[in-house]
Structure formats: C-alpha cells, structure tokens
Design a protein around this motif. Sequence first.
Motif, PDB file in Angstrom:
ATOM      1  N   LEU A  70       1.176  -1.237  -0.112  1.00 47.22           N
ATOM      2  CA  LEU A  70       0.474   0.128   0.691  1.00 47.22           C
ATOM      3  C   LEU A  70       0.866   1.643   0.036  1.00 47.22           C
ATOM      4  O   LEU A  70       0.703   2.237  -0.068  1.00 47.22           O
ATOM      5  CB  LEU A  70      -0.621   0.692   1.087  1.00 47.22           C
ATOM      6  N   GLY A  71       1.785   1.168   0.977  1.00 45.37           N
ATOM      7  CA  GLY A  71       2.860   2.148   0.532  1.00 45.37           C
ATOM      8  C   GLY A  71       2.441   2.766   1.903  1.00 45.37           C
ATOM      9  O   GLY A  71       2.144   2.728   3.065  1.00 45.37           O
ATOM     10  N   ASP A  72       3.249   3.960   2.387  1.00 45.70           N
ATOM     11  CA  ASP A  72       3.671   5.081   3.749  1.00 45.70           C
ATOM     12  C   ASP A  72       2.498   5.615   3.734  1.00 45.70           C
ATOM     13  O   ASP A  72       2.324   7.160   3.362  1.00 45.70           O
ATOM     14  CB  ASP A  72       4.573   4.950   3.586  1.00 45.70           C
ATOM     15  N   MET A  73       1.195   5.160   4.035  1.00 45.55           N
ATOM     16  CA  MET A  73       0.055   6.113   4.235  1.00 45.55           C
ATOM     17  C   MET A  73      -0.549   5.741   5.654  1.00 45.55           C
ATOM     18  O   MET A  73      -0.609   4.537   5.834  1.00 45.55           O
ATOM     19  CB  MET A  73      -0.937   6.336   3.016  1.00 45.55           C
ATOM     20  N   ASP A  74      -1.911   6.425   6.014  1.00 45.15           N
ATOM     21  CA  ASP A  74      -2.762   6.036   6.717  1.00 45.15           C
ATOM     22  C   ASP A  74      -3.674   7.392   6.253  1.00 45.15           C
ATOM     23  O   ASP A  74      -3.997   7.910   7.012  1.00 45.15           O
ATOM     24  CB  ASP A  74      -2.348   6.495   8.314  1.00 45.15           C
ATOM     25  N   VAL A  75      -5.444   6.512   5.947  1.00 50.89           N
ATOM     26  CA  VAL A  75      -5.829   7.213   5.122  1.00 50.89           C
ATOM     27  C   VAL A  75      -8.002   6.939   5.520  1.00 50.89           C
ATOM     28  O   VAL A  75      -7.509   5.391   5.214  1.00 50.89           O
ATOM     29  CB  VAL A  75      -5.884   7.242   4.008  1.00 50.89           C
ATOM     30  N   ASN A  76      -8.484   7.275   5.538  1.00 57.23           N
ATOM     31  CA  ASN A  76     -10.304   7.018   5.714  1.00 57.23           C
ATOM     32  C   ASN A  76     -10.025   8.071   4.312  1.00 57.23           C
ATOM     33  O   ASN A  76     -10.079   8.504   4.001  1.00 57.23           O
ATOM     34  CB  ASN A  76     -10.366   8.453   6.953  1.00 57.23           C
ATOM     35  N   ILE A  77     -11.043   6.287   3.704  1.00 60.17           N
ATOM     36  CA  ILE A  77     -11.730   6.697   2.541  1.00 60.17           C
ATOM     37  C   ILE A  77     -13.393   6.636   2.807  1.00 60.17           C
ATOM     38  O   ILE A  77     -13.878   5.238   2.961  1.00 60.17           O
ATOM     39  CB  ILE A  77     -11.595   5.450   1.599  1.00 60.17           C
ATOM     40  N   PRO A  78     -13.930   7.371   2.778  1.00 62.36           N
ATOM     41  CA  PRO A  78     -15.142   7.558   3.477  1.00 62.36           C
ATOM     42  C   PRO A  78     -16.293   6.998   2.622  1.00 62.36           C
ATOM     43  O   PRO A  78     -16.412   6.799   1.558  1.00 62.36           O
ATOM     44  CB  PRO A  78     -15.801   8.766   3.315  1.00 62.36           C
ATOM     45  N   GLY A  79     -16.909   5.588   3.417  1.00 62.93           N
ATOM     46  CA  GLY A  79     -17.591   4.623   3.013  1.00 62.93           C
ATOM     47  C   GLY A  79     -17.443   3.557   2.728  1.00 62.93           C
ATOM     48  O   GLY A  79     -18.094   2.414   2.044  1.00 62.93           O
ATOM     49  N   PHE A  80     -15.679   3.676   1.801  1.00 69.24           N
ATOM     50  CA  PHE A  80     -15.087   2.230   1.434  1.00 69.24           C
ATOM     51  C   PHE A  80     -14.309   1.755   2.830  1.00 69.24           C
ATOM     52  O   PHE A  80     -14.537   0.474   3.573  1.00 69.24           O
ATOM     53  CB  PHE A  80     -14.435   2.704   0.083  1.00 69.24           C
ATOM     54  N   ALA A  81     -13.139   1.841   3.055  1.00 68.19           N
ATOM     55  CA  ALA A  81     -12.531   1.774   4.142  1.00 68.19           C
ATOM     56  C   ALA A  81     -11.623   3.025   5.078  1.00 68.19           C
ATOM     57  O   ALA A  81     -11.058   3.544   4.734  1.00 68.19           O
ATOM     58  CB  ALA A  81     -11.403   0.944   3.117  1.00 68.19           C
ATOM     59  N   HIS A  82     -10.612   2.235   5.964  1.00 68.92           N
ATOM     60  CA  HIS A  82      -9.585   3.084   6.720  1.00 68.92           C
ATOM     61  C   HIS A  82      -8.479   2.133   5.690  1.00 68.92           C
ATOM     62  O   HIS A  82      -8.333   0.957   6.476  1.00 68.92           O
ATOM     63  CB  HIS A  82      -9.468   2.410   8.002  1.00 68.92           C
ATOM     64  N   VAL A  83      -7.637   2.855   5.614  1.00 69.38           N
ATOM     65  CA  VAL A  83      -6.616   2.070   5.001  1.00 69.38           C
ATOM     66  C   VAL A  83      -4.651   2.114   5.705  1.00 69.38           C
ATOM     67  O   VAL A  83      -4.411   3.090   6.173  1.00 69.38           O
ATOM     68  CB  VAL A  83      -6.252   1.398   3.869  1.00 69.38           C
ATOM     69  N   LYS A  84      -3.788   1.459   5.884  1.00 69.67           N
ATOM     70  CA  LYS A  84      -2.505   1.538   7.166  1.00 69.67           C
ATOM     71  C   LYS A  84      -1.878   0.965   6.330  1.00 69.67           C
ATOM     72  O   LYS A  84      -1.882   0.343   6.459  1.00 69.67           O
ATOM     73  CB  LYS A  84      -3.065   2.126   8.170  1.00 69.67           C
ATOM     74  N   GLY A  85      -0.842   1.648   5.129  1.00 68.65           N
ATOM     75  CA  GLY A  85       0.614   1.164   5.287  1.00 68.65           C
ATOM     76  C   GLY A  85       2.069   1.675   5.504  1.00 68.65           C
ATOM     77  O   GLY A  85       1.712   2.746   6.732  1.00 68.65           O
ATOM     78  N   GLY A  86       3.220   1.015   5.613  1.00 66.28           N
ATOM     79  CA  GLY A  86       4.286   1.889   5.475  1.00 66.28           C
ATOM     80  C   GLY A  86       5.768   0.575   5.800  1.00 66.28           C
ATOM     81  O   GLY A  86       6.248   1.085   6.680  1.00 66.28           O
TER      82      GLY A  86
END
Length: 294
Positions: A70-86
């Motif tokens: 995924l890469g170095d991120m911590d992101v909320n995508i409304p209606g879809f997901a909360h994703v965290k990588g790194g």
Amino acid sequence: MTAPAPRITVGETSIIYLADGYGVHNPDTMMPGVDWAAHPGVLEDGQLVLTFGSFLIRAAGHNVLVDLGLGDMDVNIPGFAHVKGGRLLESLAAEGLSADDIDTVVYTHLHLDHIGWTSDVAPVPNASETKSATGLTFARARHLMAEAEWRYWTGEGAAEMGGPDAQATIKPLEGVVEFIRSGETIAPGVTVEDTSGHTPGHLGVVVQDPSGAGSGAVFIAGDIFHAPVEIDDPTCVFASDVDAEKARVVRESLMRRPDTVIAAGHFNNAVFGRVTAVGGTHTWTPIGHTPAAG
C-alpha cells in the motif's frame, strides 16, 4: 522478538510474505450482495479486514518482489475503508535485505494497494495533490507487468478510482517498465500466467522447483482472491473487478488445481493455503504461519 514471517518453500526456493499494512473495509461496499450471515467468521466487528503486502521470492540467487503493498499512508476513505501501510521496507529488512538487493519487481496489477512502494511518494487515494516522485524505491530492479495492464491505466482507466497515481507511479515507471507475456520466466522456476479479469492485464505468478524434482507449485494470486468468502461462494463480485464474469472464471479455474498452494496476500488469517473440495462447494485450508494485520 519479531515473529517469523509467513513463508513456504518449493525445493530450494522460498516464498515469504512481507507485511506492509492492513485495511478495515465496509463489506457491503466491497462485495455487494453477499449474505454475510451465511459466512460466519469472515467479518471482524462487522468489517472486512484485508492485509496488504508483498511476496518475496528467493530463487537461485534472485530476489523477486511480487507487488509493492500500500505504501506509507494512514487514510480514511469515506464509505469504503480505513487503510494503513508503511511496513514493507521494515519487513524486507527482517529478511536481511535492503531495497538495493531486489533485482525484479513484478506487478500482478496496478491497483493502488499493490503499487504503494513503486517510488518515494505513496499514492494516497483522493489526495488533492500528489508530490512528484524523485526515484524508484527499488531502483536496481527490473519492473515487470503485462502490457494490457499498463495500456489500460494509462488510457481508458486513467481516471478510475483505485488505479495508479500519475505522479507517484506512472511517471517513475515510464521508460523503465518492461512488458511480459503469459508463460514467460522471470527467475529460475518462476513464471507468470495471464489471469486477466479483475483488471485487463492481471497476472498470476507461479513458483515451481527449478530442478524439476518436485511436482507442486505455489500460485501467487494477486487479487484473484480477497477473502475466503470468494472460495466458499465463487459467484461473489468484488467492487473493483473490471470484468466480474471473467474474474469469476479465473477464480473457479484456480480452485481446480489440487497440487497448488495458493498465496493470497489479502487473507487476514493465513496467506498460504489450499482449496479443498467439500461436497459441492470449496473451502480454504490455511497452512504455515499466521500473519498479523496490525
């Protein structure tokens, strides 16, 4: 002490799952129409948890990465997901390797959770602006994919949600990317196979004993599978399938390979396993170590 990464061997070749992160997804958005009550144990607190990472293949002196997390991120995508990588480079270092030790990167496809470490800029979804990348993370490696995948995402699929970012992924790969065809060998005992459907140029990666002594194989499945529910009910449609019917046919074909261990990088509880026929259905039977999502 760090727990051992999930791994499996084929002859002298090792396949190791390198964790990068995880995502907590809205199951009804990601797999519309599924009766989740008929699949107990798949959801966690009502959410679909998927892992993100890469498979490291160590074969006859070659170090190959299949997909780049995924890469170095911590992101909320409304209606879809909360994703965290790194974590990918940390996971690689735990195997005694650095980015410069990787000689080949092969992409199963170019959805954002498989390309995150392409460059030094993470392809954050829905970002208002993306910084220009200054270089490839694995600068000494060949970067391989199917030509149909590249053409789609640089053409008609360029504006599609979930695809590669122009600054973080496409520009750094221009003039570097190499196209490979189904059946080509990328390292001793390692070949690619056309599994288009989920995306127009989706590839599976097949790992066999290069000496020919063993008859088994490991099939790195990319996004042929996202969760075991797709094995229990192969009619499932994943939200980002470009051609859902073709993706279904590919899934069913892979499930009819009894001598093949499947490496399913999104499976939260065990990424290595086999598909076992049970009556008129199939079930996922995990093997090896269990990865942690967090």
